[in-house]
Motif scaffolding. Structure first.
Motif, PDB file in Angstrom:
ATOM      1  N   ALA A   1       0.808  -1.216   0.000  1.00  0.00           N
ATOM      2  CA  ALA A   1       0.000   0.000   0.000  1.00  0.00           C
ATOM      3  C   ALA A   1       0.838   1.261   0.000  1.00  0.00           C
ATOM      4  N   THR A   2       2.053   1.185   0.533  1.00  0.00           N
ATOM      5  CA  THR A   2       2.878   2.396   0.655  1.00  0.00           C
ATOM      6  C   THR A   2       3.929   2.529  -0.413  1.00  0.00           C
ATOM      7  N   ILE A   3       4.452   1.407  -0.932  1.00  0.00           N
ATOM      8  CA  ILE A   3       5.550   1.508  -1.894  1.00  0.00           C
ATOM      9  C   ILE A   3       5.071   1.988  -3.248  1.00  0.00           C
ATOM     10  N   GLN A   4       3.944   1.385  -3.735  1.00  0.00           N
ATOM     11  CA  GLN A   4       3.328   1.755  -5.011  1.00  0.00           C
ATOM     12  C   GLN A   4       4.348   1.755  -6.151  1.00  0.00           C
ATOM     13  N   GLY A   5       5.108   0.727  -6.192  1.00  0.00           N
ATOM     14  CA  GLY A   5       6.013   0.535  -7.340  1.00  0.00           C
ATOM     15  C   GLY A   5       7.378   1.159  -7.194  1.00  0.00           C
ATOM     16  N   ASN A   6       7.637   1.963  -6.176  1.00  0.00           N
ATOM     17  CA  ASN A   6       8.956   2.574  -6.017  1.00  0.00           C
ATOM     18  C   ASN A   6       9.683   1.913  -4.859  1.00  0.00           C
ATOM     19  N   ILE A   7      10.944   1.494  -5.116  1.00  0.00           N
ATOM     20  CA  ILE A   7      11.729   0.786  -4.110  1.00  0.00           C
ATOM     21  C   ILE A   7      12.992   1.574  -3.833  1.00  0.00           C
ATOM     22  N   PRO A   8      13.262   1.997  -2.610  1.00  0.00           N
ATOM     23  CA  PRO A   8      14.496   2.716  -2.344  1.00  0.00           C
ATOM     24  C   PRO A   8      15.672   1.757  -2.300  1.00  0.00           C
ATOM     25  N   TYR A   9      16.775   2.154  -2.964  1.00  0.00           N
ATOM     26  CA  TYR A   9      18.006   1.350  -2.957  1.00  0.00           C
ATOM     27  C   TYR A   9      19.179   2.269  -2.677  1.00  0.00           C
TER      28      TYR A   9
ATOM     29  N   ASP B   1      15.079   6.496  -5.834  1.00  0.00           N
ATOM     30  CA  ASP B   1      13.939   5.632  -6.110  1.00  0.00           C
ATOM     31  C   ASP B   1      14.097   5.017  -7.483  1.00  0.00           C
ATOM     32  N   MET B   2      13.815   3.733  -7.591  1.00  0.00           N
ATOM     33  CA  MET B   2      13.868   3.052  -8.877  1.00  0.00           C
ATOM     34  C   MET B   2      12.439   2.887  -9.379  1.00  0.00           C
ATOM     35  N   GLU B   3      12.176   3.445 -10.526  1.00  0.00           N
ATOM     36  CA  GLU B   3      10.826   3.389 -11.072  1.00  0.00           C
ATOM     37  C   GLU B   3      10.644   2.113 -11.885  1.00  0.00           C
ATOM     38  N   ILE B   4      10.566   0.991 -11.192  1.00  0.00           N
ATOM     39  CA  ILE B   4      10.321  -0.295 -11.830  1.00  0.00           C
ATOM     40  C   ILE B   4       9.198  -0.981 -11.083  1.00  0.00           C
ATOM     41  N   GLN B   5       8.604  -1.954 -11.723  1.00  0.00           N
ATOM     42  CA  GLN B   5       7.461  -2.632 -11.131  1.00  0.00           C
ATOM     43  C   GLN B   5       7.917  -3.616 -10.073  1.00  0.00           C
ATOM     44  N   LEU B   6       7.175  -3.646  -8.988  1.00  0.00           N
ATOM     45  CA  LEU B   6       7.440  -4.600  -7.913  1.00  0.00           C
ATOM     46  C   LEU B   6       6.472  -5.771  -8.045  1.00  0.00           C
ATOM     47  N   TYR B   7       6.999  -6.985  -8.210  1.00  0.00           N
ATOM     48  CA  TYR B   7       6.175  -8.189  -8.303  1.00  0.00           C
ATOM     49  C   TYR B   7       6.186  -8.900  -6.951  1.00  0.00           C
ATOM     50  N   ASN B   8       5.067  -9.524  -6.597  1.00  0.00           N
ATOM     51  CA  ASN B   8       5.068 -10.333  -5.380  1.00  0.00           C
ATOM     52  C   ASN B   8       5.465 -11.770  -5.706  1.00  0.00           C
ATOM     53  N   MET B   9       5.758 -12.520  -4.672  1.00  0.00           N
ATOM     54  CA  MET B   9       6.279 -13.878  -4.860  1.00  0.00           C
ATOM     55  C   MET B   9       5.243 -14.793  -5.514  1.00  0.00           C
ATOM     56  N   ASP B  10       3.991 -14.596  -5.201  1.00  0.00           N
ATOM     57  CA  ASP B  10       2.963 -15.453  -5.786  1.00  0.00           C
ATOM     58  C   ASP B  10       2.934 -15.301  -7.309  1.00  0.00           C
ATOM     59  N   THR B  11       3.056 -14.072  -7.782  1.00  0.00           N
ATOM     60  CA  THR B  11       3.045 -13.827  -9.227  1.00  0.00           C
ATOM     61  C   THR B  11       4.221 -14.513  -9.905  1.00  0.00           C
ATOM     62  N   ILE B  12       5.404 -14.362  -9.317  1.00  0.00           N
ATOM     63  CA  ILE B  12       6.619 -14.954  -9.908  1.00  0.00           C
ATOM     64  C   ILE B  12       6.559 -16.467  -9.843  1.00  0.00           C
TER      65      ILE B  12
END
Length: 853
Positions: free
Chosen positions: A498-506, A516-527
């Motif tokens: 709910a808070t990340i919304q596709g942006n992951i700090p690295y 911030d990296m503007e890439i899609q975040l996939y969950n483990m179930d999807t992968i």
């Protein structure tokens, strides 16, 4: 007076025979008729000649011709000497002669009748001695009254030089305490003993083949014998042109060979450079053809990876065995792995040590045979003996399986795959517990390592029972705790999504700032769903930091998922590095990153899927059909495409990026065979600097430039060097690392440089391109490749200049200078080994295998 009368009588008897055969080839010599310089003996089949010869260096420092007595092949145009009598003391005048005395003694005498080489008279009385050159090439002294092939008074086969012929023996004659061993010539044209010797050794009842070098230092070794071959010498077992013989009994202990086609000339040679070669004479081309080389690569160098280190033959490098780590990570970073590896968990003989099974190995040095033990008794005794570090079972003597053990640290191990042997290695209780939790341990290049059943002590069994009881008594508490953890995890994931919304700090690997990296975040179930729960049939590659799986998202889009190993000490940093860098890069010649997945300890990158896999699958190997899928036009396009991708990285992207691991397996091909640079795990970026220095050298052997290997200096010119190597590999269809040519010791770069200087650059070309290549473009590409691999970084062009050179048809290119690291088999900077990464260590060099996306 009686002795003199007898001698004159014998001479009188032999004089008519000498007169009768003086005009024809003869194979025997008798007393009173010396073999003078200029005369020869020829074997009855005409194959071998005995006589005096002058080596091609011919003139000594005092300008005197030197003469040796030797045996050579009679009917081939190249003088090929297989045995030399007076290796250490040549004649310096053409007046020498070979004399057989009436007691069976032999001597080479100079013009003043002084003996410079002698064979002692045999014990006992000899009535009628004869010297004869046999069809096998064996020179023998026998009793003329005995025509059998046994009971020779003396034979040259007992004293090999650098050559082993069919029927010769390497090993021991116990009755006469004679050790037969081979010794190299000093040079190709000087038969004096050289630096290398090959012998068959029997230490602790375990037979091994050992090559010694200067100061009797072990250079290579193979063994123990398993009934068909020496461990590590699989080429000898499967070769169709000869049969290996191994004999061990109360009288003798030896190895030899016989050719399966008696009409063909074969010889086994220790060269002046220490190569152990099996050669065959080819009549149509009048040359010796190398059938195989026993010590053919750097993994055959003794102890190159130190104790408990394994040498990998695909991309020669050292890694530690499972449960071990480098004893000196700093040395491994400097490509010196000879210090080997240390255990992560110490042994405790009284605390239930056990064994782990490895498959596909060359067995270590210093084995011991415990005779008359069954396999079960072998395990039990080794477990009880605290010094026993490993065991296996081999049919050493051809009379059933023998218990073979190692009572010291394990040294000189390499990966062989299907032709290797099983080895059970002792591990401590703590390491066994870790292995049991994982059930199996899988490594990059060999079969799964499993924990065998029934190999631990009774104390271990009692401990297991106690553990089971403890588990049963606490199972309720564990279930409650598991449910609580699961609930907390689900809540955390929901909040995170709910808070990340596709942006992951690295954190950038080159600084402390966050982006911030503007890439899609996939969950483990999807992968997991996309890859069928990472099914083995979806696995398309294995890289330095993990596996690559093909998958399909619910939208129907095909993807490649790079899953990092949990045990990788380097994985998190490289994951962050690759994700942060490639997310900012957009170019048609770079692989496209779609997103990533971070959940618990799992870290994954999701790429576009490229169905044609990596470039190395097409240009290397023996599959001519695959090679023909890349005709000249495609290869030229790939070279230009990779160059354009590097220009973008070096000059056109927001940050100046150095890839640092450019190689054929990291170039992926799309449906139209367009190249895309992949695998940015080792890349570095900076804005203003043009060069940096690192203490942690990473990359792949054969692609790294001199300044980087020796001083840790890297810049965009490092990628230029790698590009030059890659271009020459694409043009030739051959790998730089491991390249072999029968006429010289250069690697691919040195071979290309040699052909360029000789004015024959087109000889470098892959033969499958002969019908499609453009001569001007081919020469242009070879020249550009050589310009890119020049030894000095300042002499190399920029990638922008390379693209310009490849586009222009009329530009005059500069002449290339000497390449860096062009002498592949004698590269001094390598030390005694070349090191690579294991997922369990944090050493400096990575070795990546095929990674198709």
């Amino acid at each position: 007076m009686a002795t003199l009368f007898l001698f004159l009588t014998i001479c009188y008897v032999y004089i008519p025979t000498v007169t009768l055969i003086s005009t024809a080839a003869r194979d025997t010599l008798t007393p009173c008729e010396p073999l003078r310089d200029g005369q020869t003996l020829v074997s009855p089949n005409g194959r071998f000649v005995l006589g005096f010869f002058t080596p091609s260096f011919s003139v000594s420092s005092s300008n005197m011709i030197v003469r040796h007595l030797g045996i050579w092949y009679n009917e081939i145009p190249i003088l090929t000497v297989v045995w030399v009598a007076n290796r250490f003391k040549p004649l310096t005048t053409p007046l020498g002669k070979l004399v057989l005395d009436t007691d069976g003694g032999l001597a080479i005498q100079d013009g003043a009748a002084r003996s410079i080489w002698t064979v002692p008279r045999p014990s006992g009385t000899v009535h009628n001695p004869v010297l004869q050159l046999l069809d096998s090439g064996n020179l023998v002294v026998r009793d003329g009254n005995n025509n059998s092939d046994k009971g020779y008074l003396w034979e040259s086969f007992d004293y090999p030089c650098d050559t082993l012929l069919p029927g010769m023996k390497l090993g021991w004659d116990y009755k006469s305490s004679l050790k037969r061993m081979m010794t190299s010539w000093r040079t190709n044209d000087d038969p004096v003993n050289g630096d290398f010797s090959l012998s068959l050794e029997l230490l602790n009842q375990s037979p091994e083949l050992v090559l010694l070098g200067k100061n009797s230092a072990v250079q290579s070794r193979w063994g123990p014998w398993d009934g068909q071959q020496f461990s590590g010498s699989h080429d000898f077992k499967s070769n169709p042109v000869f049969r290996t013989m191994f004999v061990s009994n109360a009288d003798e202990f030896y190895i030899g060979f016989e050719g399966l086609d008696k009409t063909i000339l074969y010889r086994f040679v220790v060269s002046p450079w220490g190569n152990i070669e099996f050669l065959k004479w080819k009549n149509h081309t009048n040359e010796w053809i190398q059938i195989l080389t026993l010590n053919k690569d750097s993994c055959d160098r003794y102890g190159s990876c130190g104790r408990y280190g394994i040498c990998y033959n695909d991309d020669p490098s050292c890694r530690c065995l499972q449960g071990f780590a480098p004893s000196s990570p700093q040395d491994w970073d400097r490509l010196d792995c000879t210090g080997g590896c240390n255990r992560k968990h110490k042994l405790n003989c009284s605390d239930a040590d056990g064994f782990v099974k490895y498959e596909g190995l060359k067995l270590p040095d210093n084995s011991t045979v415990w005779k008359d033990l069954s396999p079960a008794e072998c395990v039990e005794k080794c477990l009880m003996e605290c010094a026993c570090m490993a065991y296996t079972n081999l049919d050493v003597y051809g009379n059933g399986s023998q218990c073979v053990v190692w009572l010291a640290d394990l040294v000189d191990i390499r990966i062989l795959g299907d032709s290797g042997h099983e080895l059970y290695i002792r591990m401590g209780h703590k390491e066994l517990e870790l292995l049991e939790k994982r059930k199996t341990v899988t490594t990059d290049s060999f079969k799964p390592v499993v924990l065998p059943e029934s190999i631990t002590s009774s104390k271990r069994e009692k401990e297991v029972m106690l553990i089971v009881v403890s588990l049963l008594s606490t199972i309720c508490a564990i279930l409650v705790l598991a449910l609580a953890i699961r609930y907390i995890t689900l809540v955390t994931q929901a909040r995170r999504r709910a808070t990340i919304q596709g942006n992951i700090p690295y954190q950038e690997s080159t600084g402390d700032q966050h982006e911030d990296m503007e890439i899609q975040l996939y969950n483990m179930d999807t992968i997991s769903t996309a890859t069928n729960n990472f099914a083995s049939f979806n696995k398309v590659g294995q890289g330095g930091f993990g596996s690559v799986y093909k998958g399909e998202l619910s939208s129907g889009q095909q993807v490649a998922v790079k899953k990092l190993l949990d045990s990788s000490g380097q994985g998190l940093q490289e994951f962050k590095n690759e994700a942060s860098l490639i997310a900012k890069l957009q170019h048609r010649n770079l692989v496209k990153l779609l997103g990533c997945c971070i959940q618990g300890g799992d870290r994954m990158l999701v790429y576009e899927y490229l169905p044609n896999g990596s470039l190395d699958q097409f240009i290397f190997g023996f599959d001519q059909f695959k090679k023909r899928l890349l005709p000249w036009e495609k290869r030229f396009s790939i070279i230009k495409g990779v160059a354009k991708g590097l220009v973008y990285l070096h000059d056109d992207s927001r940050l100046r990026i150095i890839h640092r691991d450019l190689k054929a397996s990291n170039i992926l091909l799309d449906n139209d065979m367009n190249p895309k640079i992949s695998d940015f795990g080792l890349a570095r970026s900076f804005q203003d600097e043009t060069e940096e220095t690192t203490r942690r050298v990473v990359g792949t052997h054969g692609y790294m430039p001199p300044e980087y290997i020796m001083h840790g200096q890297f810049s965009t010119k490092s990628d230029v060097y790698s590009f030059g190597v890659l271009a020459l590999e694409i043009l030739s269809g051959r790998k730089n690392w491991g390249f072999h040519h029968p006429d010289h010791d250069f690697n691919l770069l040195g071979h290309a440089w040699k052909l360029w200087n000789e004015g024959n650059p087109l000889e470098l070309m892959d033969p499958v391109l002969e019908l499609t290549y453009n001569e001007d473009e081919m020469i242009q590409c070879i020249q550009v490749g050589l310009l890119c691999v020049q030894q000095r970084a300042d002499d190399r062009p920029t990638m922008a200049s390379v693209v310009s050179m490849l586009r222009s048809e009329s530009a005059s290119l500069p002449e290339p200078q000497q390449p860096g690291f062009f002498n592949g088999r004698s590269t001094m900077w390598m030390g005694s080994s070349s090191c690579g990464q294991t997922p369990e260590t944090s050493n400096g060099v990575t070795v990546s295998t095929m990674c198709g996306r």
